[in-house]
Every structure is written in structure tokens, then in C-alpha cells.
Design a protein around this motif. Structure first.
Motif, PDB file in Angstrom:
ATOM      1  N   LEU A  52       0.838  -1.189   0.000  1.00  0.00           N
ATOM      2  CA  LEU A  52       0.000   0.000   0.000  1.00  0.00           C
ATOM      3  C   LEU A  52       0.878   1.246   0.000  1.00  0.00           C
ATOM      4  N   ARG A  53       0.257   2.389  -0.059  1.00  0.00           N
ATOM      5  CA  ARG A  53       1.021   3.627  -0.029  1.00  0.00           C
ATOM      6  C   ARG A  53       0.970   4.221   1.379  1.00  0.00           C
ATOM      7  N   PRO A  54       1.949   5.039   1.744  1.00  0.00           N
ATOM      8  CA  PRO A  54       1.935   5.624   3.084  1.00  0.00           C
ATOM      9  C   PRO A  54       0.872   6.693   3.246  1.00  0.00           C
ATOM     10  N   THR A  55       0.292   7.149   2.126  1.00  0.00           N
ATOM     11  CA  THR A  55      -0.707   8.214   2.159  1.00  0.00           C
ATOM     12  C   THR A  55      -2.064   7.615   2.496  1.00  0.00           C
ATOM     13  N   VAL A  56      -2.299   7.297   3.746  1.00  0.00           N
ATOM     14  CA  VAL A  56      -3.563   6.677   4.139  1.00  0.00           C
ATOM     15  C   VAL A  56      -4.660   7.714   4.361  1.00  0.00           C
ATOM     16  N   ALA A  57      -4.319   8.980   4.291  1.00  0.00           N
ATOM     17  CA  ALA A  57      -5.312  10.063   4.379  1.00  0.00           C
ATOM     18  C   ALA A  57      -5.073  11.036   3.238  1.00  0.00           C
ATOM     19  N   PRO A  58      -5.262  10.569   1.966  1.00  0.00           N
ATOM     20  CA  PRO A  58      -4.912  11.391   0.818  1.00  0.00           C
ATOM     21  C   PRO A  58      -5.721  12.670   0.772  1.00  0.00           C
ATOM     22  N   PRO A  59      -5.090  13.745   0.234  1.00  0.00           N
ATOM     23  CA  PRO A  59      -3.760  13.789  -0.382  1.00  0.00           C
ATOM     24  C   PRO A  59      -2.641  14.130   0.603  1.00  0.00           C
ATOM     25  N   ARG A  60      -2.920  14.136   1.903  1.00  0.00           N
ATOM     26  CA  ARG A  60      -1.935  14.582   2.881  1.00  0.00           C
ATOM     27  C   ARG A  60      -0.828  13.553   3.074  1.00  0.00           C
ATOM     28  N   ASP A  61       0.390  14.031   3.149  1.00  0.00           N
ATOM     29  CA  ASP A  61       1.544  13.203   3.484  1.00  0.00           C
ATOM     30  C   ASP A  61       1.745  13.288   4.993  1.00  0.00           C
ATOM     31  N   THR A  62       1.395  12.232   5.704  1.00  0.00           N
ATOM     32  CA  THR A  62       1.459  12.268   7.170  1.00  0.00           C
ATOM     33  C   THR A  62       2.788  11.770   7.721  1.00  0.00           C
ATOM     34  N   GLU A  63       3.693  11.329   6.845  1.00  0.00           N
ATOM     35  CA  GLU A  63       5.021  10.892   7.281  1.00  0.00           C
ATOM     36  C   GLU A  63       4.951   9.784   8.344  1.00  0.00           C
ATOM     37  N   CYS A  64       3.863   9.026   8.338  1.00  0.00           N
ATOM     38  CA  CYS A  64       3.694   7.886   9.254  1.00  0.00           C
ATOM     39  C   CYS A  64       3.816   8.288  10.724  1.00  0.00           C
ATOM     40  N   VAL A  65       3.275   9.449  11.060  1.00  0.00           N
ATOM     41  CA  VAL A  65       3.242   9.870  12.455  1.00  0.00           C
ATOM     42  C   VAL A  65       1.782   9.962  12.898  1.00  0.00           C
ATOM     43  N   ASP A  66       1.564   9.916  14.186  1.00  0.00           N
ATOM     44  CA  ASP A  66       0.247  10.171  14.758  1.00  0.00           C
ATOM     45  C   ASP A  66       0.096  11.680  14.915  1.00  0.00           C
ATOM     46  N   VAL A  67      -0.689  12.280  14.040  1.00  0.00           N
ATOM     47  CA  VAL A  67      -0.851  13.728  14.044  1.00  0.00           C
ATOM     48  C   VAL A  67      -1.842  14.121  15.139  1.00  0.00           C
ATOM     49  N   PRO A  68      -1.465  15.011  16.048  1.00  0.00           N
ATOM     50  CA  PRO A  68      -2.408  15.443  17.088  1.00  0.00           C
ATOM     51  C   PRO A  68      -3.698  15.982  16.479  1.00  0.00           C
ATOM     52  N   GLY A  69      -4.817  15.365  16.827  1.00  0.00           N
ATOM     53  CA  GLY A  69      -6.090  15.785  16.281  1.00  0.00           C
ATOM     54  C   GLY A  69      -6.296  15.415  14.837  1.00  0.00           C
ATOM     55  N   GLY A  70      -5.399  14.601  14.255  1.00  0.00           N
ATOM     56  CA  GLY A  70      -5.472  14.238  12.843  1.00  0.00           C
ATOM     57  C   GLY A  70      -5.271  12.756  12.637  1.00  0.00           C
ATOM     58  N   PRO A  71      -4.843  12.344  11.440  1.00  0.00           N
ATOM     59  CA  PRO A  71      -4.675  10.924  11.128  1.00  0.00           C
ATOM     60  C   PRO A  71      -3.657  10.240  12.057  1.00  0.00           C
ATOM     61  N   GLN A  72      -4.048   9.118  12.594  1.00  0.00           N
ATOM     62  CA  GLN A  72      -3.171   8.340  13.479  1.00  0.00           C
ATOM     63  C   GLN A  72      -2.446   7.276  12.648  1.00  0.00           C
ATOM     64  N   THR A  73      -1.537   7.758  11.813  1.00  0.00           N
ATOM     65  CA  THR A  73      -0.916   6.876  10.818  1.00  0.00           C
ATOM     66  C   THR A  73       0.049   5.884  11.436  1.00  0.00           C
ATOM     67  N   GLU A  74       0.828   6.306  12.415  1.00  0.00           N
ATOM     68  CA  GLU A  74       1.753   5.376  13.064  1.00  0.00           C
ATOM     69  C   GLU A  74       0.985   4.247  13.737  1.00  0.00           C
ATOM     70  N   SER A 133      11.924   5.561  -0.466  1.00  0.00           N
ATOM     71  CA  SER A 133      11.758   6.996  -0.255  1.00  0.00           C
ATOM     72  C   SER A 133      10.947   7.244   1.015  1.00  0.00           C
ATOM     73  N   THR A 134       9.788   7.902   0.918  1.00  0.00           N
ATOM     74  CA  THR A 134       8.963   8.110   2.102  1.00  0.00           C
ATOM     75  C   THR A 134       8.583   6.777   2.740  1.00  0.00           C
ATOM     76  N   GLY A 135       8.299   5.787   1.904  1.00  0.00           N
ATOM     77  CA  GLY A 135       7.995   4.459   2.424  1.00  0.00           C
ATOM     78  C   GLY A 135       9.167   3.838   3.153  1.00  0.00           C
ATOM     79  N   GLY A 136      10.385   4.149   2.700  1.00  0.00           N
ATOM     80  CA  GLY A 136      11.573   3.650   3.387  1.00  0.00           C
ATOM     81  C   GLY A 136      11.747   4.296   4.742  1.00  0.00           C
ATOM     82  N   TYR A 137      11.515   5.619   4.801  1.00  0.00           N
ATOM     83  CA  TYR A 137      11.547   6.308   6.088  1.00  0.00           C
ATOM     84  C   TYR A 137      10.523   5.703   7.041  1.00  0.00           C
ATOM     85  N   CYS A 138       9.312   5.475   6.543  1.00  0.00           N
ATOM     86  CA  CYS A 138       8.257   4.894   7.381  1.00  0.00           C
ATOM     87  C   CYS A 138       8.640   3.500   7.881  1.00  0.00           C
TER      88      CYS A 138
END
Length: 372
Positions: free
Chosen positions: A194-216, A246-251
Motif C-alpha cells: 500500500l502507499r503511506p498516504t492513508v489520508a490522501p492527499p496529505r503526506d502524514t510521514e507515518c506519524v500520529d498527528v495530534p487531532g489528525g490521522p493516526q498513521t503510526e 523513499s517516504t515508504g523507506g523512512y516509514c
């Protein structure tokens, strides 16, 4: 016809050639003074240049798969992956929405011979994220002698803003895994792509964003839980790996570094080592310096306990911009963690480079995971 269809590329090329020939043939007849001949010449030149640009652009996109569909190209991608609200306490799960034979794998379209790729929707119980993914099941998964046996699994991520189809077509993960197993270099493995962009089009960098997507949380907890609950995959760290470019590698590196109890190994192809913060990411940390520091992998290696995860990082002596960061990452990994690397003499940040790194990376990953 799809954006990456060879028919679309052929038609665009024929149109460009036809307009070029028309320009050459009609130019003497249009070489007159007056408004209409001038407009005709300008129109022919403009149409020819646009057709040529389109053909070159389509050829480049077919090679590197920057965009996977017309909707993706024009910013109208409607693929599931938005953050949605659910009732508290919901369980992670997977819904299969399609099945197909892996591309480029020889043999009839029989799962026991070629394996199978399932298109699924993953629902996160904790993160409340739903994302589309592709699950590659190797042929052995369907063979009687493997009935009841578990398999190791690896999460596979694209870069940003890539699509999951890139992993099937341009980077050929199922085909490569199939070939490596046939050559006896790796054991059969389930791939969750899959792609790391689980809340498109935002790039969340696989972090849990306060009040936002909990990607990690989605990648560290929900995704492996959902896969293990649907397929024959174990729930221990030794059963799970992570790989991306790339971003997926960082994640991949980030999730394994911060969650060694969930992932035993991670490979970052052309990875960077600190969360990006730009117009595509928005405000990831809301002024919380501790969160920002934690998203810096080099800081994490210096200040947080290191688990037993194994890491593979890749770079090149010429062409990649991550060489200094990669050397720093290698120097900071300490026991009980382990680190390996691939360094190419030359190779840019592109599919050609990653296709040279994926086969040995999958073999490396397989050697650090177990089925039971």
C-alpha cells in the motif's frame, strides 16, 4: 483506456508523428502572408509540440509510474483511504474486494501455481483509518502441503505521492518474490502492499498527528492485527517485516525502530531519516518538540532504547542525496539492534535503482523473519 496503457502511449506517439508529418507537408502551402496562414502555422506547431510532450510524458510515466490513473494525474483520485469516524472499540479487519493473478508471474491463473493478489480494504480499529491495499499470497499458501501452516509477512510501502499499483507494476514486488523463492533464495512470504498516504492527499510521514490521522498507530498496530486476523500470519515480531522506498523507506525504518515488539526487520530503500515538514504534510506536530524529535530517526537512535530489530538501508556513491544520513544511521545503530546496507556505485532516486535493490532486500528480509 488507462493512463499506463500501452495503447494510449501508441496512440499518442502516432498522433505526434502524424502532426509532425502534416507540418512538414503543409508548411509550403501555409508559407504565405496573412492572418489565416500565420494562425495555421502557429496551430500546427503548437499541436505538434503538445502531442510530442504528451507522448514523452506518457512514456516516462509508464517507465517510472509517477501516476497510476487519469484520476491520479488530474488530482481526482477517489481511492479509499480517508480518515473516518467509527464507534469506539471497533476491531481491525480486512474486506477483500477483488482478486487477480500476479503480473509477470508465469503459469496459469491458478493460485497454487502463480499465487494471487487480492485487493482489500483495511479498517483500523484504533486509528479509525481505512485504506486500500494489495495482498500478495504466494503459490505455497494455496498448496495442500502448506495447509494450516503460517507464513511470514512484510508490509511494503511506496513513496509519496505514489500509488499501490506502482508496487505491482513498476517495482514488481510479487514477481520478484516469486522468482526469489523459485531460485531458493528466500522463503515464501505474504506481501501487504500500500502507499503511506492513508489520508490522501496529505503526506502524514507515518506519524500520529495530534487531532489528525493516526498513521503510526495504523501501521504499527491496526495493519498487522488485521492481516493476522485474516490470513495465516503469526502475531510475533519475528513474523513481520517492513520495506519501502523513499517516504515508504523512512516509514519502514521509523515503525520498526519505534515498535521492535511488532516488526523484527525493516528495509529503507533510498530512505531519509527525518520527517518532512512542508506544504504536503501540513502541521504534523502542533508545536510538540518531543514528537518532532521522535520523528527524527537519528535522534531516536541516540536518545531512545534500541530493540532487537534489524535494519537494512540503501544508498549510492553517486546519484542519491541520502548518503551522509545513511552513514550516520549505520554508525548509530547499537546492539541488540543490527544494521546492514547496500551501496551502489551509482543510482538515482528512481524505479531503476530500486529494482536493483529489491531482490537482495527481499532475500535479506526473509532471512530475518520466521513463519512460526
Amino acid at each position: 483506456m488507462g493512463l499506463t496503457s500501452n495503447k494510449v502511449l501508441a496512440l499518442a506517439s502516432l498522433l505526434a508523428i502524424g502532426l509532425f508529418a502534416a507540418t512538414v507537408l503543409l508548411w509550403p502551402r501555409l508559407a504565405r502572408r496573412g492572418l489565416r496562414p500565420v494562425l495555421a502555422r502557429v496551430g500546427l506547431l503548437l499541436a505538434t509540440q503538445l502531442a510530442l510532450f504528451a507522448a514523452v510524458g506518457l512514456a516516462a510515466n509508464n517507465q517510472f509510474l509517477f501516476y497510476g490513473s487519469w484520476a491520479d494525474l488530474f488530482g481526482r483520485e477517489q481511492e479509499m483511504g480517508v480518515v473516518v469516524d467509527h464507534s469506539a472499540g471497533g476491531a481491525a479487519g480486512i474486506t477483500v474486494v477483488g482478486e487477480r493473478k500476479p503480473e509477470g508471474v508465469p503459469g496459469a491463473a491458478r493460485p497454487a501455481l502463480a499465487g494471487q493478489v487480492q485487493k482489500v480494504v483495511v479498517s483500523g480499529g484504533r486509528s479509525k483509518i481505512r485504506s486500500t491495499a494489495y495482498v500478495y499470497l504466494p503459490p505455497e499458501y494455496f498448496q495442500p502441503r502448506y495447509a494450516g501452516k503460517t507464513f511470514p509477512a512484510a508490509v511494503v510501502l511506496t513513496g509519496y505521492p505514489g500509488t499501490a499499483e506502482n508496487l505491482l507494476k513498476g517495482l514488481k514486488y510479487p514477481r520478484t518474490a516469486h522468482e526469489q523463492v523459485k531460485q531458493g533464495k528466500m522463503r515464501p512470504m505474504i506481501l501487504v502492499m500500500l502507499r503511506p498516504t492513508v489520508a490522501p492527499p496529505r503526506d502524514t510521514e507515518c506519524v500520529d498527528v495530534p487531532g489528525g490521522p493516526q498513521t503510526e498507530t495504523f501501521f504499527a498496530e491496526d495493519l498487522p492485527e488485521a492481516v493476522s486476523g485474516t490470513y495465516r500470519v503469526g502475531t510475533h515480531a519475528r513474523n513481520w517485516g517492513f520495506i519501502g522506498n523513499s517516504t515508504g523507506g523512512y516509514c519502514a525504518l521509523k515503525i520498526a525502530l519505534h515498535h521492535p515488539g511488532r516488526y523484527a526487520a525493516a528495509a529503507g530503500l533510498s530512505a531519509y531519516y527525518k520527517a518532512a515538514e512542508d506544504v504536503t504534510t501540513g502541521d504534523l506536530f502542533h508545536g510538540d518538540q518531543r514528537r518532532r524529535d521522535r520523528a527524527d530517526l537519528l535522534w531516536s537512535l541516540d536518545h531512545l532504547p534500541q530493540g532487537r530489530s534489524s535494519f537494512l538501508v540503501t544508498t549510492s556513491r553517486q546519484g542519491e542525496g541520502n548518503r551522509r544520513g545513511t552513514l550516520d544511521f549505520i554508525s548509530k545503530v547499537k546492539a541488540p539492534a543490527r544494521v546492514s546496507s547496500i551501496t551502489l556505485d551509482s543510482g538515482g532516486h528512481n524505479f531503476s535503482t530500486w529494482n536493483r535493490e529489491i531482490p537482495p532486500a527481499l532475500v535479506w528480509l526473509s532471512g530475518r523473519l520466521s513463519a512460526g
